[in-house]
Design a protein around this motif. Structure first.
Motif, PDB file in Angstrom:
ATOM      1  N   GLY A  69      22.316  14.289   5.473  1.00 24.56           N
ATOM      2  CA  GLY A  69      22.274  14.615   6.914  1.00 24.56           C
ATOM      3  C   GLY A  69      22.596  15.847   7.111  1.00 24.56           C
ATOM      4  N   THR A  72      19.901  18.702   6.101  1.00 28.53           N
ATOM      5  CA  THR A  72      18.863  18.869   6.865  1.00 28.53           C
ATOM      6  C   THR A  72      18.936  18.877   8.211  1.00 28.53           C
ATOM      7  OG1 THR A  72      18.477  16.293   7.033  1.00 28.53           O
ATOM      8  CG2 THR A  72      17.606  17.255   5.257  1.00 28.53           C
ATOM      9  N   GLY A  73      20.403  18.521   8.704  1.00 24.74           N
ATOM     10  CA  GLY A  73      20.581  18.740  10.069  1.00 24.74           C
ATOM     11  C   GLY A  73      21.440  19.974  10.483  1.00 24.74           C
ATOM     12  N   GLY A 302      12.592  18.185   7.060  1.00 27.22           N
ATOM     13  CA  GLY A 302      12.627  16.925   7.095  1.00 27.22           C
ATOM     14  C   GLY A 302      11.532  16.139   6.132  1.00 27.22           C
ATOM     15  N   LEU A 429      17.885  18.892  14.101  1.00 33.78           N
ATOM     16  CA  LEU A 429      18.966  18.143  14.408  1.00 33.78           C
ATOM     17  C   LEU A 429      18.320  16.544  15.007  1.00 33.78           C
ATOM     18  CD1 LEU A 429      21.440  20.513  16.276  1.00 33.78           C
ATOM     19  CD2 LEU A 429      21.815  19.369  14.141  1.00 33.78           C
ATOM     20  N   ALA A 432      16.380  15.111  12.035  1.00 33.65           N
ATOM     21  CA  ALA A 432      17.261  14.170  10.969  1.00 33.65           C
ATOM     22  C   ALA A 432      17.962  13.097  11.671  1.00 33.65           C
ATOM     23  CB  ALA A 432      18.590  15.195  10.924  1.00 33.65           C
ATOM     24  N   ASP A 433      18.319  12.907  12.944  1.00 31.27           N
ATOM     25  CA  ASP A 433      18.931  11.793  13.505  1.00 31.27           C
ATOM     26  C   ASP A 433      17.723  10.520  13.437  1.00 31.27           C
ATOM     27  OD1 ASP A 433      21.173  13.206  13.823  1.00 31.27           O
ATOM     28  OD2 ASP A 433      20.670  13.323  15.930  1.00 31.27           O
ATOM     29  N   ASN A 436      16.795   9.488   9.769  1.00 33.09           N
ATOM     30  CA  ASN A 436      17.898   8.862   9.102  1.00 33.09           C
ATOM     31  C   ASN A 436      18.288   7.489   9.419  1.00 33.09           C
ATOM     32  OD1 ASN A 436      18.657  11.252   7.490  1.00 33.09           O
ATOM     33  ND2 ASN A 436      20.149  11.832   8.848  1.00 33.09           N
TER      34      ASN A 436
END
Length: 501
Positions: A69, A72-73, A302, A429, A432-433, A436
Motif C-alpha cells: 500500500g 502503490t499509494g 494499481g 491514493l 490504493a485505498d 486494498n
C-alpha cells in the motif's frame, strides 16, 4: 551569440516559422524524435516497474521494510507530486532559458534520482528519491513537448506528438518484462533484482543524454529572445541537411511574422493569457488532464495489485499481463495518430475520451458481475486503453499548441501540474485505498469515477477543442511578442480565427 549577448527590444520580420513548417519529413526529423521522444520510454519503464514490483518489495527479504500500500499509494503519489512541482519549476525556466538547456538538465536530474533509488535502504530514502525522479520527469514534459512542437512541421505535428507521448507504453512493455526477469528469485536474490531495474533506467537515461546533445535549440525560441542570427544559422543548417537527404530543392516558404523581441514574459502576462485571452482553452486543458491523469495514474499504479488480490495472479507474473495492455496502449496513438491530422482534433479528441470512458463503464459492470478473470480483465483494459492512450496523448498535444509561444512550456507545466495533482495524486491514493479493501464494489467505484471523468472531458472537447490540425503554431495562437498580437487576441475573443477557442 550567447544568451547574455542577445539583443532584445528590437522588431524583426522573419519567415523562420514558415520555413520549418514547409519542410518534408526526413531523417533529420527522426533524429529529433529519437533524441527527445525516448525519455517517455524511461517514464513508462519507471512507473510500470514500481507498479509491478510493489508486491515483491513488500515481501520479507526484499531489503526494504515497506508495504504494498505504501508503494502503490504514498510512493506513487510522491512520484506524481514531484512531477507536478518539477513541471512548474522547470517549465518557467524553459520559457526563460530555452528548450535545450532545460531538457539536458532535467534528464540529468532524473538520471541521478533513479540511480539513488536503486540503493534505497529505508522507506524514507525510497520516498525522497521517487519524488526527485518525478521532479526531473515533470521538467521533461514541459521542455520536450515545447521543443517537439516547435521543430516538427505543422503537417505532421499531431501524429508525431501523439506517438512520442504514446511511446511511454513501449517503456511500460520493457518495464513489465524487465520486472519478470528481475523478480525471478532463481536468477537474482529478492533484495537485488528490484534494484537492478532502477539501475537500468539510469543507464538508459545516460545514453539518451549523450544522443540529445545533437538536438538544436528551438529557432522559434531563439527568434523571440533576440537571437535571430543563431536561429537563422540553425534553420539554414536544417534546410541544407533535409535537401541533401531528400535529393531535391525545398518548396518556397509562405508567410512572414513580425516580432518585437523581449527577454521574458511576466507571471501576470501568463495569467492573463491563460485566464482571460484563452480561458475556454484553459477549461479544455484542465478537463483533458484531470480525466486522463486520474484514469492512468490509478490504473498504472494499481493494476498489479488488482491481479494479485482479485485473480490470485502470482506477484512475479503480473508483468506479463501489464505488457499486454501496454502494447494496446501504444497501438492507440500509433494507429489513430494520423487521424488527428486528417479527420481533425475536435472529432478525435472527444471521440477517444468518450469511447474509453464508455468502455470502462462496461468493464466495471462486468467486473461487478464476476464475469471476468485475469485474461478477460486484461482484454477489457486493452480495449479501454487503446482509445484512452490516444486521448491522453492528445491532452499534451493540445496544451502545447493552443497557447502563445512565450508561454508554451509554462502552459504545459501548469495544466500538467494542476490536472495531474487533481487526478494523479488523488488517483493512486484513492485507488490504493479502494483496492486494498478487497471488496469488488470498492474497485468498481474507482473504475466508475475514472470513466465518468473521461466522458466529461470528452464532452468538453466536443465543444471547445481547437481545430489546430495542419496549422502553424503562430496561426493557432499568435505570439505575445508579435506586432499587433494584442489586437488579434482581442478580436479572437469575439470569434476571429487566430484566437478562437
Amino acid at each position: 551569440m550567447t544568451t547574455a549577448q542577445a539583443e532584445t527590444g528590437r522588431t524583426v520580420t522573419t519567415n523562420i516559422p514558415a520555413r520549418l513548417d514547409r519542410l518534408p519529413w526526413s531523417r533529420w526529423h527522426w533524429t529529433i524524435v529519437i533524441g527527445l521522444g525516448t525519455v517517455w520510454i524511461l517514464d513508462g519503464l519507471e512507473v510500470t516497474v514500481v507498479g509491478n514490483i510493489a508486491s515483491r518489495l513488500s515481501e520479507p527479504g526484499s531489503g526494504l521494510p515497506i508495504s504494498s500500500g505504501q508503494i502503490t499509494g504514498i510512493a506513487a503519489a510522491l512520484y506524481v507530486a514531484g512531477a507536478c512541482v518539477g513541471a512548474l519549476f522547470w517549465g518557467r525556466l524553459t520559457d526563460r532559458w530555452g528548450r535545450k538547456r532545460l531538457f539536458m538538465i532535467t534528464l540529468a536530474v532524473y538520471l541521478a534520482a533513479t540511480a539513488l533509488t536503486a540503493v534505497s535502504f529505508s522507506p524514507w530514502w525510497f520516498f525522497v528519491f521517487r519524488f526527485l525522479t518525478g521532479f526531473g520527469i515533470g521538467g521533461e514534459y514541459a521542455a520536450i513537448n515545447s521543443a517537439i512542437d516547435e521543430l516538427i512541421p505543422a503537417y505532421y505535428r499531431g501524429r508525431v506528438d501523439l506517438i512520442i507521448n504514446g511511446s511511454f507504453w513501449l517503456g511500460a512493455v520493457g518495464g513489465s518484462l524487465l520486472s519478470i526477469f528481475a523478480l525471478n528469485t532463481n536468477i537474482f536474490p529478492a533484495d537485488v533484482g528490484w534494484r537492478l531495474t532502477f539501475a537500468l533506467g539510469a543507464v538508459l537515461a545516460l545514453v539518451i543524454l549523450l544522443v540529445r546533445r545533437h538536438v538544436p535549440e528551438s529557432p522559434r525560441w531563439l527568434l523571440i529572445h533576440g537571437r535571430e542570427r543563431e536561429a537563422e544559422e540553425i534553420v539554414a543548417s536544417i534546410e541544407e541537411t533535409v535537401e541533401a537527404q531528400k535529393g531535391e530543392a525545398l518548396a518556397v516558404p509562405e508567410g512572414e511574422i513580425t516580432i518585437h523581441q523581449r527577454r521574458s514574459v511576466s507571471f501576470a502576462e501568463i495569467a492573463r493569457t491563460l485566464f482571460a485571452d484563452y480561458r475556454k482553452r484553459s477549461v479544455l486543458g484542465f478537463s483533458l488532464f484531470i480525466g486522463q491523469a486520474f484514469l492512468y495514474n490509478a490504473i498504472t499504479f494499481g493494476f498489479g495489485a488488482i491481479l494479485t488480490k482479485f485473480f490470485d495472479v502470482p506477484s512475479g507474473n503480473t508483468g506479463y499481463y501489464f505488457a499486454v495492455i501496454a502494447v494496446g496502449n501504444f497501438c492507440g496513438p500509433l494507429l489513430l495518430g494520423k487521424l488527428f491530422d486528417t479527420v481533425g482534433r475536435r472529432v478525435m479528441i472527444s471521440g477517444t475520451y468518450l469511447l474509453s470512458g464508455l468502455l470502462l463503464f462496461g468493464t466495471a459492470w462486468l467486473f461487478d458481475r464476476g464475469s471476468l478473470n485475469a485474461v478477460t480483465m486484461t482484454a477489457c483494459w486493452c480495449a479501454v486503453l487503446f482509445f484512452a492512450s490516444a486521448g491522453a496523448s492528445s491532452a499534451y498535444l493540445t496544451v502545447s499548441e493552443v497557447f502563445p509561444m512565450e508561454t508554451r512550456a509554462m502552459s504545459i507545466a501548469f495544466f500538467y501540474a494542476l490536472g495531474t495533482a487533481a487526478g494523479g495524486i488523488s488517483g493512486p491514493l484513492l485507488f490504493a485505498d479502494l483496492t486494498n479493501t478487497g471488496k469488488v464494489a470498492d474497485t468498481v467505484l474507482a473504475f466508475e469515477i475514472g470513466a465518468a471523468l473521461m466522458c466529461a472531458a470528452g464532452l468538453v472537447a466536443a465543444v471547445l477543442a481547437v481545430r489546430a490540425e495542419r496549422r502553424s503554431l503562430e496561426d493557432i495562437a499568435r505570439p505575445l511578442t508579435a506586432v499587433g498580437a494584442k489586437a488579434r487576441v482581442a478580436a479572437g475573443a469575439k470569434g476571429s480565427r487566430p484566437a478562437a477557442a
